[in-house]
Each structure stands twice: as structure tokens, then as C-alpha cells.
Scaffold this active site. Structure first.
Site, PDB file in Angstrom:
ATOM      1  N   SER A   1      44.587  36.925  34.544  1.00  0.00           N
ATOM      2  CA  SER A   1      43.876  37.359  35.740  1.00  0.00           C
ATOM      3  C   SER A   1      44.236  36.622  37.019  1.00  0.00           C
ATOM      4  O   SER A   1      43.947  37.113  38.115  1.00  0.00           O
ATOM      5  CB  SER A   1      42.361  37.251  35.520  1.00  0.00           C
ATOM      6  OG  SER A   1      42.004  35.925  35.163  1.00  0.00           O
TER       7      SER A   1
ATOM      8  N   LYS B   1      41.600  39.855  42.373  1.00  0.00           N
ATOM      9  CA  LYS B   1      40.460  40.061  43.275  1.00  0.00           C
ATOM     10  C   LYS B   1      40.688  41.035  44.442  1.00  0.00           C
ATOM     11  O   LYS B   1      39.734  41.730  44.845  1.00  0.00           O
ATOM     12  CB  LYS B   1      39.992  38.710  43.812  1.00  0.00           C
ATOM     13  CG  LYS B   1      39.307  37.824  42.778  1.00  0.00           C
ATOM     14  CD  LYS B   1      37.927  38.340  42.429  1.00  0.00           C
ATOM     15  CE  LYS B   1      37.146  37.316  41.619  1.00  0.00           C
ATOM     16  NZ  LYS B   1      35.766  37.771  41.335  1.00  0.00           N
TER      17      LYS B   1
END
Length: 314
Positions: free
Chosen positions: A301, A52
Site C-alpha cells: 500500500s 491515498k
């Protein structure tokens, strides 16, 4: 409007001093069992424990000083919240993040430690976020449906192609779609022959439903162990990019995702959270069957797993 390769390249140049170039790891034994050459793009080693910050920093570094000075606001189940809090603090700004009351306690605490103000709600995160934006005059940093954020996430794709230029298939977790939008755009605009497949939980399948309808779908509820993929809606920008650049989106059960978490821990020595393990789950479950001997990259991720969740899985 669609991202161009130059947008993602500029994002990489802009954010280079702020984020890590994350490692690419091979998993020979698991790959041999699957009949492929398997690589894992380890975004769980990114700052704050997920991909992110790439999108956050590209957005913040693209903003004018007045927008930063007003303070930032967003909505998140956890990983974007921590990244925005971290990025805002690094840029000398403040950040308020609306999180669900069901958010993982460890992610709430991480967001606060990075300097963010957390407002929790049992209602609509988006409605609460927009109310705060209006009442306080804050600047919205959308967690996924923003071209600058998507371009920042696309830097994962640029790195991936440099690390594994022979990649045949790339598997990417899907929540609201910011990661796959950027990664798929970067890959397809560089090497159109590479297949890009998104994976999302059955209990939070907003992107699949949006593709079926041809317009963004808002889910009445989400129910998945993969809280990082539990966006209740797909974005207009992200849907457009998935339609243009992704080859396929598949759905996974929570059991399949949980099994992949354990394989990553036991076999690959990577402590991925469920959302980060979803890409490998697509292979282990057999829902994606690459050609024998092909080169496959799974984007891992994030690694911000709640201790109590890990305890239940073990």
C-alpha cells in the site's frame, strides 16, 4: 449505506487522469517457497508514494466549488496528509492537516512540500481537526470514513481484478479501514468467491476490536512500527463495509511486519514502508495459509519509509 460497484466504477472514471494505474508484479521465488502463485499490487508507485490519492481525488472531484474554496482540513499520520496536500494544490485549494508530534519527519516534510499546512499536536488528532474546521470554516476530508474516499480506494480492487483475474486470495493492510472497505467491496461485488483478508498491527488493532464489539472502538493509544496503519479508531462506514465484504481480519506483530519489509527489499526489490509490507507479512508469518497452488495478491500500500526506521531494520 454501502458502496455499490457503480460508485467505484464512477470513481475510476473520475480520477483516471489524476492517478496512476499501478503495476502488478509477480514474485516467483517467494511464491514458490510459500507454495502459491504470488503477486504484489505495487501501490507504493502511486503518486505521493501510497494509495491515498485515489480516495482524495475522488472526494475533491465530487465536491462543489464552494467546499473547495473554503479550504480543506484533515488528520493523518502521514500518507493521507501528503495526498491531501498534493490533491488540494492540484485543484487550486488549500489544505491544513493535523499530524501527531510523533509523525515521521519525512512525512511531515513531504506534506509541506506538496503545499499543505501542518499543525502538529500531542493530543487527539480528531479533536484538533474538528476545532480547526469550526474556527476556520474549513471543509473536512476524512482520511478513511467517507464513502467517496472509500470508493476511490476501491479502484485498487478494480485494477487488481483486471491484472490478476484468477486471484483466489487478496491481502490488504488495515488502518482506519478505507482501503480494505473499497477493495473488498470492488472484489466481492465483481467476484464473490475471492477471499479478502485484512491485516493490522497488534498495537493498532482498532478494526479487530470493533468487529469483536460490533461498534467502532477508539483505542487509548497505538504502538506500532507501521505508522500508516496506526489509526486509533475504526470508522462507522468502514466497519460496516468490513463486516459486509471482508472475510477476516488478522493481527500481526511488529517483528513480523519488519521481517516482511526486509523480504520485499532483498527478494522483491520493493522499498515498502512497514504498513505496505503488512500484507506479505501475513503470509510469511503463517497467520494466513492459502491453499497450495492458489493465486494470492498482496496489496503493497505504500513506500514512504522513514530513513531512520529503515536503518534500524537493516
Amino acid at each position: 449505506m454501502l458502496l455499490e460497484l457503480a460508485d467505484i466504477e464512477r470513481a475510476r472514471a473520475r480520477t483516471g487522469g489524476r492517478v496512476h494505474a499501478t503495476p502488478m508484479m509477480s514474485s516467483t521465488t517467494v511464491g514458490d517457497e510459500l507454495g502459491v502463485r504470488l503477486h504484489l499490487k505495487a501501490e507504493l508507485f502511486q503518486k505521493t508514494g501510497s494509495f491515498k490519492p485515489r480516495g482524495v481525488f475522488n472526494k475533491l472531484l465530487s465536491m462543489d466549488s464552494a467546499g473547495l474554496a473554503r479550504g480543506l482540513v484533515s488528520l493523518s499520520a502521514g500518507n493521507h496528509a501528503a495526498a491531501l496536500a498534493y490533491g488540494a494544490t492540484a485543484m487550486g485549494a488549500t489544505a491544513t492537516i493535523v499530524m501527531p508530534v510523533s509523525a515521521m519527519p519525512s512525512k511531515v516534510e513531504a506534506t509541506k512540500r506538496y503545499g499543505g499546512e501542518v499543525v502538529q499536536t500531542s493530543g487527539s488528532l480528531l479533536d484538533a481537526c474538528l476545532t480547526l474546521q469550526r474556527e476556520r470554516g474549513l471543509t473536512l476530508v476524512h482520511p478513511f470514513d467517507d464513502l467517496a474516499v472509500m470508493a476511490g480506494q476501491g479502484t485498487v480492487g478494480l485494477e487488481l481484478l483486471e491484472q490478476v483475474p484468477e486471484a483466489d486470495l487478496v491481502l490488504v493492510p488495515v488502518g482506519g479501514g478505507g482501503l480494505i472497505s473499497g477493495v473488498a467491496a470492488a472484489i466481492k461485488l465483481r467476484h464473490p468467491s475471492v477471499r479478502v483478508v485484512g491485516v493490522e498491527p497488534e498495537g493498532a488493532d482498532a478494526m479487530s476490536r470493533s468487529l469483536e464489539r460490533g461498534a467502532p472502538v477508539h483505542l487509548d493509544k497505538v504502538d506500532t512500527i507501521a505508522d500508516g496503519l496506526a489509526a486509533p479508531f475504526a470508522g462507522e462506514h468502514t466497519l460496516r463495509h468490513v463486516q459486509r465484504f471482508a472475510d477476516e481480519i488478522i493481527r500481526l506483530t511488529d517483528r513480523e511486519i519488519a521481517d516482511a519489509v526486509l523480504v520485499l527489499i532483498q527478494r522483491c526489490k520493493l522499498g515498502a514502508e512497514p504498513s505496505g509490507a503488512a500484507s506479505l507479512a501475513a503470509l510469511l508469518s503463517g497467520k494466513v495459509s492459502p491453499a497450495a497452488g492458489s493465486t494470492v495478491v498482496c496489496v503493497i500500500s505504500g513506500g514512504n519509509i522513514e530513513p531512520n526506521v529503515l536503518k534500524r531494520l537493516l
